[in-house]
Motif scaffolding. Structure first.
Motif, short mmCIF file in Angstrom:
data_model
loop_
_atom_site.label_atom_id
_atom_site.label_comp_id
_atom_site.label_asym_id
_atom_site.label_seq_id
_atom_site.Cartn_x
_atom_site.Cartn_y
_atom_site.Cartn_z
N TRP A 1 -94.86 28.43 -1.77
CA TRP A 1 -93.44 28.44 -1.39
C TRP A 1 -92.58 29.30 -2.32
N GLY A 2 -93.22 30.23 -3.05
CA GLY A 2 -92.48 31.08 -3.97
C GLY A 2 -92.22 30.43 -5.32
N MET B 1 -89.27 27.52 -10.51
CA MET B 1 -89.13 28.85 -9.94
C MET B 1 -89.59 29.94 -10.92
N PRO B 2 -89.73 31.16 -10.45
CA PRO B 2 -90.17 32.25 -11.33
C PRO B 2 -89.25 32.48 -12.53
N ASN B 3 -87.98 32.14 -12.39
CA ASN B 3 -87.06 32.32 -13.52
C ASN B 3 -87.04 31.09 -14.43
N ASP B 4 -87.99 30.17 -14.23
CA ASP B 4 -88.16 28.94 -15.02
C ASP B 4 -87.12 27.87 -14.73
N THR C 1 -85.76 29.26 -1.04
CA THR C 1 -84.68 30.25 -1.07
C THR C 1 -83.38 29.61 -0.61
N LYS C 2 -83.47 28.81 0.45
CA LYS C 2 -82.28 28.13 0.98
C LYS C 2 -82.08 26.74 0.37
#
Length: 587
Positions: free
Chosen positions: A367-368, A389-392, A445-446
C-alpha cells in the motif's frame, strides 16, 4: 540736639586711642605669655628627648607645635620630632583598625592589619636610631603585640575546640575553624613548617573521622557530596587534598564494585550518576570513573546483543535504565526502528498501548508503506490499521466492523487487488449464513480505509483481482454458486455458475459419467477441495533459512500468520512462534 564742642570731640578721640592701645598691649602680653609657654614646652620636649624619653618628648613637642606662635630649635631636631609624630599616627591608626576587626570577629581584616603592623615593625626592628626606639616604646604602650597575641592564641584554642565539637556532635554545618587556623600567623605555631605539619595532621584527622562517621550513617550520595564539598573548600584555600581524594576514591570504588557484583543495575546507575557529579574534584585517571565507564560500556554491548537476538524489550529496558549515565535517546530511536522492522505490529501497540488486538497481521512494502500492521478490536468492533510511510511518518486508520468479532479472522488476499495493494478480508460467523465477510482497501494517499464490500455467504473464494465466487450468498446469488465483480460500490452480481443443489449432488456422486466438468464445476471443485494433508513446509526460528529449523506445518493453513517480513511469514503453531517462507501456496 546740642552741637558737640571741639573739646568733647578731642576727648572722645583720645579715649578711643587709649582703648585701642590697651587692647593691643593686652594682645602683645597674651602672645608673649603663650610664646613663653610654647618655648617652655619646646624646652621640656628637648629635655625629654635628651633623657631618651621619646614618648614624652614627642607628645610635648606636638603640644608646643600645635600652639603655632613660635618656631623653636634647629631644623634637624624638628624633623626628628615630626617623624616621631608620623609613627604615632600610623601605629594608633593600626590599633584602631585591629580593635574594630577583633570586636567584629573579621578574621581576614585582623590578618591584614597584623601584616601591616609586622611590616612597620620589621622596618624599625633592626634600626638603632631614634625612630626605632620610639616605635618600640610606643608599641609597648599601645599593647599592639599583646593584643594580637591574645587574639590569636584564643582563636587557636577556640578553632581546635570547634573541630572536636563538630566530630562529637556529627554536625558539620559550621567549619569556619579551618579559615581561622589558616589565618593564625606562622609564629604562633613555631614557624611555617611546624604550622604546615600541625594543620595537615589536624585536617586529616578531622576529615578521616568525619568520613568514617558519614559512611556509617549516611547514604552513598550524601557521603560523596559532603566529602566533595570539603575538597573544594580546601582547594579554594590552597590546601593540598590528594589524601582526601584518595580516601573518597577508596570508599566509592568498594561500594560500586559491590553493586556490580550483586548485579543491582538500578543502584549502580544511581551511584554512578551521583559520582560523576563530583568529577571536578577527581583526577583524570580516577579508578572509580574508569570502573563506571567500563561497566557502562559492557551494558551497552549487552543491549546490542539483545538486539541481535531480537530481544528488543530487554534492550529497551536496559537503554532506559542507563539513560541517566549516558544519553541513549539516539540508541532508543535506532532500536525502535529495528524493532518496527522486525515486528511492525508494534505500530499499533505504540499508538494504543491499552487496547487489546486480535488476529493482528503485519508486514512490509504494501500500500506504499514501508511497514504496516492491522488488528481487530473486540472492545469497540473496529479494524485498526497503522502504516509507516517512506518519510517515516506514521498513519493511523480505523473502520467499524459489522461481524461477530469473537469468531473473526483477518487475512490479506493479494489476488483480490494486487500484491502491492491487496484487500484485507475479515471473516466471521454469519447470522443468516455460515460466514460473514467484510473487505477493506487501504488508500494511504487519501488516508482512508475503504470498505470494499460486506456480505454473508456459506463460502467465498477469490478468482482474480476483480472477481469472487460466493456460495449461497444472502440476496442475489442465494442457493447459487455465483460470480461477483468487485466494483466501487461493492460486489456486483455477474452470473450464476451452478445451482447449489446441483453442486452438492456432483460433490456427492462425483463425475463417474465420464463427462468433463464444466468450467463452473471445475472452479467450484477447486474452491472446495482442501490442500493435501501430506504437503509440509519447514518452520525456522527466524526470517531466513540460516536460522535453526524448529519444525514443520501442513500447508493447509492450520496455523495463524501474525507478521509478514521480506518474503517470510511469522506464524503461531503448536503454541509457539516461527517463520515460514511466503509462497503462492501459503494461505
Amino acid at each position: 540736639m546740642l552741637p558737640i564742642s571741639p573739646y568733647h570731640r578731642s576727648l572722645w578721640v583720645r579715649n578711643i586711642f587709649l582703648g585701642l592701645f590697651a587692647l593691643g598691649l593686652i594682645a602683645v602680653l597674651f602672645k608673649l605669655g603663650f610664646g613663653y609657654k610654647q618655648i617652655t614646652l619646646y624646652k621640656q620636649a628637648k629635655a625629654f628627648y635628651e633623657q631618651k624619653n621619646l614618648l614624652q618628648a614627642e607628645e610635648t613637642f606636638s603640644r608646643a607645635h600645635d600652639m603655632a606662635f613660635l618656631s623653636y630649635g634647629d631644623d634637624e631636631w624638628n624633623s626628628i620630632m615630626f617623624q616621631l609624630a608620623s609613627i604615632r599616627t600610623e601605629l594608633e591608626g593600626l590599633q584602631q583598625q585591629s580593635r574594630a576587626a577583633i570586636l567584629e570577629k573579621k578574621v581576614a581584616e585582623i590578618g591584614a592589619v597584623y601584616e601591616q603592623y609586622q611590616a612597620v615593625k620589621k622596618n624599625y626592628q633592626n634600626q638603632k636610631d631614634v625612630p626605632a626606639m620610639f616605635f618600640q616604646q610606643l608599641s609597648a604602650r599601645l599593647g599592639m603585640d599583646k593584643s594580637f597575641s591574645d587574639y590569636y592564641l584564643n582563636a587557636l584554642q577556640t578553632a581546635k575546640a570547634q573541630a572536636q565539637s563538630n566530630l562529637e556532635k556529627e554536625n558539620y554545618q559550621d567549619e569556619s575553624f579551618i579559615e581561622t587556623l589558616l589565618a593564625v600567623p606562622d609564629e604562633y605555631y613555631g614557624g611555617k613548617k611546624k604550622k604546615q605539619a600541625e594543620l595537615t595532621a589536624l585536617f586529616q584527622n578531622y576529615e578521616k573521622t568525619k568520613l568514617r562517621k558519614l559512611i556509617a550513617s549516611a547514604p552513598f550520595e550524601e557521603v560523596i557530596t559532603k566529602t566533595a564539598t570539603s575538597i573544594r573548600h580546601y582547594e579554594k584555600l590552597g590546601i593540598e587534598t590528594d589524601w582526601l581524594v584518595g580516601q573518597l576514591e577508596k570508599y566509592a570504588l568498594a561500594e560500586i564494585k559491590e553493586v556490580i557484583r550483586s548485579k543491582d543495575l538500578s543502584a549502580f546507575v544511581d551511584m554512578a550518576a551521583a559520582y560523576r557529579k563530583i568529577e571536578d574534584v577527581l583526577s583524570s585517571d580516577s579508578p572509580v570513573l574508569d570502573s563506571i565507564t567500563r561497566y557502562l560500556d559492557g551494558k551497552l554491548k549487552q543491549a546490542e546483543q539483545y538486539i541481535k537476538s531480537f530481544e528488543f524489550t530487554k534492550a529497551r529496558e536496559l537503554y532506559e535504565q542507563l539513560n541517566p549515565l549516558q544519553d541513549t535517546a539516539t540508541l532508543l530511536s535506532d532500536l525502535n526502528k529495528l524493532w518496527l522492522e522486525y515486528d511492525p505490529a508494534r505500530l499499533l501497540q505504540l499508538r494504543y498501548p491499552d487496547r487489546t488486538f486480535t488476529d493482528t497481521l503485519s508486514g512490509t512494502d504494501r500500500w506504499g508503506a514501508k511497514l504496516y500492521a492491522f488488528g481487530l478490536s473486540e472492545a469497540d468492533h473496529r479494524l485498526y490499521f497503522a502504516a509507516k510511510m517512506p518519510n517515516d511518518s506514521v498513519l493511523y486508520l480505523d473502520q467499524s466492523l459489522d461481524v461477530d468479532l469473537k469468531t473473526a479472522k483477518a487475512k490479506i488476499d493479494d489476488k483480490l487487488g494486487s500484491k502491492e495493494k491487496p484487500v484485507i478480508i475479515v471473516s466471521a460467523s454469519g447470522k443468516e449464513r455460515a460466514n460473514a465477510y467484510a473487505a477493506f482497501s487501504p488508500n494511504l494517499t487519501k488516508e482512508s480505509l475503504k470498505k470494499s464490500f460486506s456480505v454473508e455467504a456459506d463460502e467465498l473464494s477469490v478468482e482474480d483481482s476483480e472477481h469472487v465466487i460466493l456460495k449461497n450468498a444472502v440476496g442475489k446469488g442465494e442457493n447459487e454458486i455465483a460470480l461477483f465483480k468487485l466494483e466501487d460500490n461493492g460486489l456486483a452480481y455477474i452470473e450464476k455458475l451452478a445451482d447449489l443443489e446441483q453442486s452438492s449432488e456432483e460433490t456427492t456422486e462425483g463425475t463417474g459419467s465420464g463427462e468433463a466438468p464444466s468450467p463452473a464445476d471445475s472452479s467450484t471443485e477447486a474452491t472446495d477441495q482442501p490442500s493435501p494433508a501430506t504437503q509440509k513446509t519447514d518452520v525456522f526460528a527466524g526470517p531466513g533459512e540460516e536460522y535453526e529449523k524448529i519444525g514443520q506445518v501442513a500447508a493447509d493453513g492450520s496455523f495463524q500468520v501474525i507478521a509478514d517480513l521480506n518474503g517470510w511469514y511469522q506464524i503461531v503453531f503448536d503454541g509457539k512462534e516461527g517463520w515460514i517462507r511466503a509462497t503462492e501456496s501459503t494461505p
